[in-house]
Design a protein around this motif. Structure first.
Motif, PDB file in Angstrom:
ATOM      1  N   ARG A  40       0.900  -1.214   0.062  1.00  0.00           N
ATOM      2  CA  ARG A  40      -0.083  -0.005   0.155  1.00  0.00           C
ATOM      3  C   ARG A  40       0.865   1.277  -0.029  1.00  0.00           C
ATOM      4  O   ARG A  40       1.740   1.281   0.627  1.00  0.00           O
ATOM      5  N   PRO A  41       0.327   2.129  -0.562  1.00  0.00           N
ATOM      6  CA  PRO A  41       1.005   3.547  -0.614  1.00  0.00           C
ATOM      7  C   PRO A  41       1.616   3.988   0.757  1.00  0.00           C
ATOM      8  O   PRO A  41       0.644   4.052   1.536  1.00  0.00           O
ATOM      9  N   HIS A  42       2.739   4.506   0.822  1.00  0.00           N
ATOM     10  CA  HIS A  42       3.278   5.104   1.988  1.00  0.00           C
ATOM     11  C   HIS A  42       3.775   6.408   1.803  1.00  0.00           C
ATOM     12  O   HIS A  42       4.552   6.507   1.005  1.00  0.00           O
ATOM     13  N   MET A 119       9.369  -0.350  -9.399  1.00  0.00           N
ATOM     14  CA  MET A 119      10.550   0.565  -8.925  1.00  0.00           C
ATOM     15  C   MET A 119      10.403   1.303  -7.534  1.00  0.00           C
ATOM     16  O   MET A 119      11.503   1.212  -6.866  1.00  0.00           O
ATOM     17  N   ASP A 120       9.246   1.331  -7.355  1.00  0.00           N
ATOM     18  CA  ASP A 120       9.068   1.809  -5.848  1.00  0.00           C
ATOM     19  C   ASP A 120       8.123   0.856  -5.261  1.00  0.00           C
ATOM     20  O   ASP A 120       6.858   0.886  -5.700  1.00  0.00           O
ATOM     21  N   ALA A 121       8.251   0.106  -4.347  1.00  0.00           N
ATOM     22  CA  ALA A 121       7.741  -1.314  -3.782  1.00  0.00           C
ATOM     23  C   ALA A 121       6.533  -0.326  -2.778  1.00  0.00           C
ATOM     24  O   ALA A 121       5.236  -1.152  -2.800  1.00  0.00           O
ATOM     25  N   THR A 122       6.447   0.499  -2.835  1.00  0.00           N
ATOM     26  CA  THR A 122       5.221   1.151  -2.110  1.00  0.00           C
ATOM     27  C   THR A 122       3.965   1.704  -3.163  1.00  0.00           C
ATOM     28  O   THR A 122       2.857   2.188  -2.778  1.00  0.00           O
ATOM     29  N   ALA A 123       4.272   1.791  -4.265  1.00  0.00           N
ATOM     30  CA  ALA A 123       3.422   2.498  -5.173  1.00  0.00           C
ATOM     31  C   ALA A 123       2.244   1.422  -5.458  1.00  0.00           C
ATOM     32  O   ALA A 123       2.334   0.148  -5.369  1.00  0.00           O
ATOM     33  N   ALA A 124       1.213   2.041  -5.970  1.00  0.00           N
ATOM     34  CA  ALA A 124      -0.241   1.278  -6.008  1.00  0.00           C
ATOM     35  C   ALA A 124      -0.106   0.762  -7.475  1.00  0.00           C
ATOM     36  O   ALA A 124      -0.752  -0.519  -7.401  1.00  0.00           O
ATOM     37  N   GLU A 125       0.517   1.292  -8.308  1.00  0.00           N
ATOM     38  CA  GLU A 125       0.686   0.719  -9.711  1.00  0.00           C
ATOM     39  C   GLU A 125       1.955   0.365 -10.070  1.00  0.00           C
ATOM     40  O   GLU A 125       2.882   1.106  -9.738  1.00  0.00           O
ATOM     41  N   PRO A 126       2.197  -0.532 -11.067  1.00  0.00           N
ATOM     42  CA  PRO A 126       3.524  -0.969 -11.377  1.00  0.00           C
ATOM     43  C   PRO A 126       4.181   0.018 -12.291  1.00  0.00           C
ATOM     44  O   PRO A 126       3.450   0.908 -13.063  1.00  0.00           O
ATOM     45  N   LEU A 205       7.138 -23.679 -13.508  1.00  0.00           N
ATOM     46  CA  LEU A 205       7.297 -22.385 -14.142  1.00  0.00           C
ATOM     47  C   LEU A 205       6.737 -21.196 -13.421  1.00  0.00           C
ATOM     48  O   LEU A 205       5.769 -21.260 -12.681  1.00  0.00           O
ATOM     49  N   PHE A 206       7.395 -20.018 -13.871  1.00  0.00           N
ATOM     50  CA  PHE A 206       6.804 -18.931 -13.291  1.00  0.00           C
ATOM     51  C   PHE A 206       5.452 -18.366 -14.195  1.00  0.00           C
ATOM     52  O   PHE A 206       5.681 -18.249 -15.159  1.00  0.00           O
ATOM     53  N   ALA A 207       4.445 -18.273 -13.345  1.00  0.00           N
ATOM     54  CA  ALA A 207       3.149 -17.826 -13.909  1.00  0.00           C
ATOM     55  C   ALA A 207       3.179 -16.313 -13.780  1.00  0.00           C
ATOM     56  O   ALA A 207       2.300 -15.850 -14.756  1.00  0.00           O
ATOM     57  N   GLU A 208       3.581 -15.891 -12.841  1.00  0.00           N
ATOM     58  CA  GLU A 208       3.460 -14.365 -12.544  1.00  0.00           C
ATOM     59  C   GLU A 208       4.787 -13.881 -11.764  1.00  0.00           C
ATOM     60  O   GLU A 208       5.157 -14.756 -10.688  1.00  0.00           O
ATOM     61  N   ARG A 209       5.447 -13.006 -11.939  1.00  0.00           N
ATOM     62  CA  ARG A 209       6.534 -12.527 -10.964  1.00  0.00           C
ATOM     63  C   ARG A 209       6.046 -10.896 -10.854  1.00  0.00           C
ATOM     64  O   ARG A 209       6.220  -9.980 -11.781  1.00  0.00           O
ATOM     65  N   ARG A 210       6.270 -10.363  -9.858  1.00  0.00           N
ATOM     66  CA  ARG A 210       6.403  -9.045  -9.388  1.00  0.00           C
ATOM     67  C   ARG A 210       7.596  -8.905  -8.707  1.00  0.00           C
ATOM     68  O   ARG A 210       7.962  -9.314  -7.744  1.00  0.00           O
ATOM     69  N   LEU A 211       8.229  -7.618  -9.250  1.00  0.00           N
ATOM     70  CA  LEU A 211       9.553  -7.393  -8.857  1.00  0.00           C
ATOM     71  C   LEU A 211       9.387  -6.075  -8.100  1.00  0.00           C
ATOM     72  O   LEU A 211       8.944  -5.183  -8.670  1.00  0.00           O
ATOM     73  N   MET A 212       9.644  -6.068  -6.697  1.00  0.00           N
ATOM     74  CA  MET A 212       9.471  -4.931  -5.894  1.00  0.00           C
ATOM     75  C   MET A 212      10.634  -4.445  -5.368  1.00  0.00           C
ATOM     76  O   MET A 212      11.615  -5.160  -4.813  1.00  0.00           O
ATOM     77  N   VAL A 213      11.068  -3.279  -5.655  1.00  0.00           N
ATOM     78  CA  VAL A 213      12.305  -2.593  -5.284  1.00  0.00           C
ATOM     79  C   VAL A 213      12.111  -1.697  -4.164  1.00  0.00           C
ATOM     80  O   VAL A 213      11.321  -0.878  -4.053  1.00  0.00           O
ATOM     81  N   ASP A 214      12.673  -2.526  -2.870  1.00  0.00           N
ATOM     82  CA  ASP A 214      12.625  -1.855  -1.571  1.00  0.00           C
ATOM     83  C   ASP A 214      13.324  -0.571  -1.528  1.00  0.00           C
ATOM     84  O   ASP A 214      12.959   0.450  -0.746  1.00  0.00           O
TER      85      ASP A 214
END
Length: 223
Positions: A40-42, A119-126, A205-214
């Motif tokens: 969630r956005p912070h 690129m910002d893990a707190t963002a609501a949208e990728p 296999l990967f079905a979905e991958r979310r890359l979160m930059v902390d």
């Protein structure tokens, strides 16, 4: 296309049961609160300068998954094999990235995969969202802009649900750049991967991958 699916090792003796940490899971394709969902956005985003380095830090209000970390019980050889295969899949992604094996990296994903970058893990949208295995090629090829990279995988938690699974894993990704004057700089990114996996034809296999930059840190590098 190279077949990079990671298959579970064959097991023989059903009595050969190991003791390990097991994670809780929800039925079907439901996820726990953190896997596959952006933080969630912070309001807190801190830009700090220290000794010539720039450190960008993001904070998140997501708490650890208590059930995944508290349940200890004996598991079957089949489950142990699946957990090992999923960990090997996670590590294969890092290996292919650092070896610049884009085709091998793409082969770790399903044909209809989803890949999201925050690129910002707190963002609501990728920052970026890709659909389909073929669409991954430009993202993986982008690593060629760096002199070299090292993706160092850390801890991971996996929740199994038959032929599907979810996981959260940590990685410190090091990116070394060299400019035209020979000046070196190192960018380190602290990454969490929120993954969904599917088992197809005996391989994961990967079905979905979310890359979160902390957080990221950029600093000069001396050879």
């Amino acid at each position: 296309m190279i077949d990079r699916r990671v298959t579970a090792p064959q097991t023989h003796d059903p009595d050969d049961v190991s003791s390990a940490i097991t994670g809780s899971h929800a039925p079907g394709r439901s996820r726990d609160p953190r896997v596959g969902v952006a933080a969630r956005p912070h309001p807190s985003r801190c830009l700090e300068h220290r000794a010539g380095a720039t450190v960008v830090m993001y904070s998140s209000d997501i708490s650890p998954r208590e059930n995944d970390m508290a349940s200890h019980s004996a598991i079957s050889p089949h489950e142990a094999a699946d957990r090992l295969a999923i960990r090997e899949l996670i590590d294969a992604y890092a290996h292919c990235a650092d070896r610049r094996d884009a085709k091998g990296q793409m082969a770790l994903f399903t044909s209809d995969t989803r890949f999201l970058v925050f690129m910002d893990a707190t963002a609501a949208e990728p920052t970026q969202e890709l659909h389909g295995r073929v669409s991954l090629a430009p993202v993986f090829d982008n690593l060629n802009t760096y002199e070299t990279t090292t993706h160092f995988n850390g801890q991971s938690t996996v929740s199994l649900d038959g032929d599907r699974a979810t996981a959260e894993s940590y990685c410190l990704a090091h990116h070394l750049s060299v400019d035209g004057d020979g000046q070196r700089s190192l960018m380190i990114a602290s990454i969490r991967y929120l993954d969904e996996f599917v088992k197809q034809d005996g391989g994961w296999l990967f079905a979905e991958r979310r890359l979160m930059v902390d957080w990221t840190e950029t600093r000069p590098s001396v050879a």
